[in-house]
Design an enzyme around this catalytic site. Structure first.
Site, PDB file in Angstrom:
ATOM      1  CG  LEU A  39      -1.949  -1.179   1.222  1.00  0.00           C
ATOM      2  CD1 LEU A  39      -2.864  -1.080   2.442  1.00  0.00           C
ATOM      3  CD2 LEU A  39      -2.796  -1.243  -0.051  1.00  0.00           C
TER       4      LEU A  39
ATOM      5  CB  SER B 295       3.754   2.082   4.262  1.00  0.00           C
ATOM      6  OG  SER B 295       4.877   1.309   4.488  1.00  0.00           O
TER       7      SER B 295
ATOM      8  CG  ASP C 187       4.750   2.436  -4.905  1.00  0.00           C
ATOM      9  OD1 ASP C 187       3.975   2.180  -5.843  1.00  0.00           O
ATOM     10  OD2 ASP C 187       5.125   1.565  -4.100  1.00  0.00           O
TER      11      ASP C 187
END
Ligand code: MEV
Length: 327
Positions: A111, A113, A157
């Site tokens: 996800l 992080s 990302d």
């Protein structure tokens, strides 16, 4: 004076792994954020407090000195150390720093992080040292940190954590940012198995080296699914979106990046009424994502729990990296 920066985590809807080679990823920023506070220190140490994860320590030169937790944690901090140093280098200044890392994005779960923490580190250090960094600069400096941990990341990302919202991202092409028509309910299921993005990207690369024609064919199909997925998303065509998510999951499975628990959660969510479901991120553990309507959310949550996963109902966050002064 201290500067706090926050940045969102992400869920990839289409195109993970293929985006490392070519074609787009379609990615959402989610309403879970990393939070970094940076302060100046009088010495030249760079101090990290990650007590949410149970450790703290500092770097003096390249040496990591743990204060709480094991010394190998220093390796996990390299990305943020590089992000902070590259930011200072970029601004032509140097200072000892105290950096506090906090996050409500599940760690090592696909996800984003680590990228969100890198982006927030750059933004907070930049803000602290008086640099008025543009989003582009924040994104590029955070990518330097990402490279340390992930080897050859596509850049998806750090882009989504910087800009937020919904992005079409393609390497060497850049981003197209757009807004969705209404709020799509997504349920994320965390398999609670931690994994390393770098290892999974390496696994796909090695399979591609062994079976070039086959893997090229699968990558081409994922590119097609991603472009069609983008069109379905823009048209708010939930049935088509669901079908394409299902196909994308099958293609990722064929590359060897799914695991039995993810497959179980994906199939159980579909059985519970999801339009579609797929793994999200690098795979090998981490998370899956299901597209639901309001009526099925509870059933999908229960289906994920029955598979011993952890459900999170998330929505799209249009807020990218953000800084503010704190005490
Ligand atoms: C990781 O969030 C997504 C991957 O495609 C790797 C990358 O894009 O760098 C698996």
């Amino acid at each position: 004076m201290a500067v706090e920066a926050t940045a969102p985590g992400k869920a990839i809807l289409f195109g993970e792994h293929s985006v490392v080679y070519r074609g787009p990823a379609v990615v959402l920023a989610i309403d879970r954020r990393a939070r970094v506070v940076a302060r100046k220190r009088d010495d030249d140490r760079i101090f990290f407090d990650a007590m949410d994860l149970g450790f703290s320590g500092y770097f003096t030169g390249e040496t990591y000195v743990p204060l709480q937790g094991e010394s190998w944690r220093g390796k996990r901090l390299q990305a943020f150390l590089v992000a902070a140093r590259k930011t200072m280098e970029h601004l032509g200044t140097e200072s000892g720093l105290g950096i506090t890392l906090r996050s409500d994005i599940p760690v090592a779960a696909g996800l984003g992080s680590s990228a969100a923490l890198s982006v927030a580190t750059v933004a907070s250090v930049g803000g602290l040292l008086g640099g008025d960094l543009s989003q582009e600069e924040i994104c590029e400096l955070a990518y330097e940190g990402e490279k340390v941990v992930h080897g050859t990341p596509s850049g998806v990302d750090n882009n989504i954590s910087t800009y937020g919202g919904v992005l079409r991202y393609e390497k060497d092409v850049g981003i197209e940012r757009f807004e969705l028509d209404g709020d799509l309910p997504f349920v994320i299921g965390d398999s609670m198995r931690k994994r390393s993005t770098k290892r999974l990207v390496d696994r796909v690369r090695m399979l591609r080296e062994r079976e070039p024609e086959l893997v090229e064919g699968v990558l081409d199909s994922i590119v097609l699914v991603s472009e069609s997925g983008l069109a379905a998303l823009k048209a708010n065509d939930l049935h088509r979106l669901g079908d394409l998510m299902n196909v994308n999951h099958g293609l990722l499975s064929s590359l060897g990046v799914s695991i039995a628990k993810l497959d179980m959660m994906v199939h159980s969510s579909r059985g519970a009424g999801a339009y579609g479901a797929k793994l999200t991120g690098a795979g090998g553990g981490g998370c899956m994502i299901a597209l639901s309507d309001e009526a099925s959310i509870e059933k999908i949550n229960r289906a994920i729990l029955r598979c011993r996963g952890e459900p999170h109902v998330v929505s799209v966050s249009y807020e990218g990296a953000k800084t503010r002064e704190v005490d």
